[in-house]
Motif scaffolding. Structure first.
Motif, PDB file in Angstrom:
ATOM      1  N   LEU A 235      11.432 -63.087  29.864  1.00 34.77           N
ATOM      2  CA  LEU A 235      11.696 -63.716  31.159  1.00 34.77           C
ATOM      3  C   LEU A 235      10.477 -64.582  31.489  1.00 34.77           C
ATOM      4  N   PRO A 236      10.530 -65.880  31.195  1.00 33.77           N
ATOM      5  CA  PRO A 236       9.355 -66.749  31.329  1.00 33.77           C
ATOM      6  C   PRO A 236       8.813 -66.830  32.759  1.00 33.77           C
ATOM      7  N   ASP A 237       7.496 -66.755  32.882  1.00 33.67           N
ATOM      8  CA  ASP A 237       6.852 -66.886  34.184  1.00 33.67           C
ATOM      9  C   ASP A 237       7.136 -68.242  34.823  1.00 33.67           C
TER      10      ASP A 237
ATOM     11  N   ALA B 124      19.866 -59.852  37.103  1.00 27.15           N
ATOM     12  CA  ALA B 124      20.345 -61.161  37.531  1.00 27.15           C
ATOM     13  C   ALA B 124      21.752 -61.061  38.112  1.00 27.15           C
ATOM     14  N   VAL B 125      22.631 -60.335  37.434  1.00 25.44           N
ATOM     15  CA  VAL B 125      24.004 -60.162  37.922  1.00 25.44           C
ATOM     16  C   VAL B 125      24.000 -59.458  39.275  1.00 25.44           C
TER      17      VAL B 125
ATOM     18  N   THR C 196      10.572 -67.465  36.540  1.00 26.18           N
ATOM     19  CA  THR C 196      10.656 -66.388  37.540  1.00 26.18           C
ATOM     20  C   THR C 196       9.749 -66.647  38.742  1.00 26.18           C
ATOM     21  N   LEU C 197       8.546 -67.153  38.496  1.00 33.14           N
ATOM     22  CA  LEU C 197       7.606 -67.355  39.602  1.00 33.14           C
ATOM     23  C   LEU C 197       8.047 -68.471  40.562  1.00 33.14           C
TER      24      LEU C 197
ATOM     25  N   LEU D  24      11.124 -60.632  38.243  1.00 37.04           N
ATOM     26  CA  LEU D  24      12.489 -61.028  38.572  1.00 37.04           C
ATOM     27  C   LEU D  24      13.001 -60.248  39.779  1.00 37.04           C
ATOM     28  N   LEU D  25      12.755 -58.922  39.807  1.00 34.40           N
ATOM     29  CA  LEU D  25      13.200 -58.137  40.962  1.00 34.40           C
ATOM     30  C   LEU D  25      12.436 -58.557  42.216  1.00 34.40           C
ATOM     31  N   ALA D  26      11.177 -58.931  42.068  1.00 32.90           N
ATOM     32  CA  ALA D  26      10.419 -59.453  43.207  1.00 32.90           C
ATOM     33  C   ALA D  26      11.077 -60.724  43.739  1.00 32.90           C
TER      34      ALA D  26
END
Length: 293
Positions: free
Chosen positions: A160-162, A271-272, A165-166, A221-223
């Protein structure tokens, strides 16, 4: 200009939905490129940094990759290198028109391409139908497209690339200033709690088993999901992702698609769940509370 476009879309819903569907299909085609090239670009950069640190010459094979980015070179057949014409790049239709084969070497074209295009188009249409002609739709479309790209990359590379996600995390916090989906306080707490929840699970699991149960990308990702939906939807996101992940994992084990010790990426299930929470989280929570005594 923007206000005029809003008026046109509000007065002609079919044009609004058609535009969103068409845009989603086109973006889906681009997301296939992102999912394929971005990991290559990241791996290339990591290797080049290693070569520079070790003061080694960059191999010719790696030098050829230096020109690859998300815009260039043009799309081509991975087998024979045939550059695709514009009529071979029409989302979904080109796949059907070509009979799922390259026009040059007749190699089979992966079903992934039309599936991702169609998925992106339909999820975009769902977003438009849910939020209507609003700023929420524009923001949620960006959210949806990024989640699809992250899902594809995580499924293929367990990464999951920063650099994806960031920005989603920061954009979610930015939207909190304007109460687009939630208020700023809920967004900030959601981001903090989202990261700390999985961070805690990771370290507890590592302490008990001496193994790493998930990657740091899942924390981020959850953040990001917490920043977009708010902290009150985190339990829902975690529950849905855990249930879907468990069912999918058991199913893959039963049908032999994965081995017992093989790691399974958790990002797609987050994600879903995050996408569902953003669109229908309030409805789900209301329905759940209605069953409580």
């Amino acid at each position: 200009m923007f206000e005029t476009l809003v008026i046109v879309f509000e007065s002609t819903p079919w044009l609004f939905y058609s535009s969103v569907l068409f845009s989603g299909l086109c973006v889906g085609s681009f997301l296939n490129v992102v999912a394929y090239r971005l990991p290559l670009m990241m791996e290339r950069d990591w290797k080049q940094e290693c070569y520079e640190f070790l003061e080694l010459d960059v191999p010719e094979v790696e030098q050829r990759l230096s020109s690859i980015n998300l815009a260039t070179p043009a799309s081509a057949c991975p087998n024979c290198g045939h550059n695709l014409h514009f009529w071979e790049n029409i989302p979904v239709l080109s796949y059907l028109f070509l009979g799922a084969k390259c026009s040059s070497c007749k190699t089979n074209i992966s079903i992934q391409y039309p599936v991702v295009e169609l998925l992106t188009g339909l999820t975009s249409l769902t977003v438009a139908y849910t939020f209507g002609v609003t700023l929420q739709t524009m923001a949620a479309l960006f959210f949806t497209w990024i989640l699809i790209a992250l899902t594809l990359i995580d499924l293929k590379k367990q990464l999951l690339p920063d650099n994806m996600t960031l920005p989603v995390l920061w954009f979610g916090l930015f939207l909190g200033f304007f109460d687009i989906f939630t208020d700023l306080k809920s967004s900030v707490i959601g981001a903090m709690a989202g990261y700390l929840i999985l961070w805690s699970v990771y370290h507890l699991f590592k302490l008990l088993t001496k193994k790493e149960g998930m990657g740091f990308g899942d924390f981020k990702l959850l953040a990001a999901l917490g920043a977009w939906a708010g902290f009150s939807y985190l339990p829902q996101i975690i529950l849905i992702s855990s249930v879907v992940g468990t069912v999918a994992g058991v199913t893959m084990l039963v049908i032999g698609k994965t081995k017992q010790q093989q790691p399974i990426p958790f990002g797609p299930y987050l994600a879903v769940a995050g996408w569902i929470a953003l669109l229908w989280g309030k409805t789900i929570n209301t329905a759940y509370l209605a069953f409580l005594p």
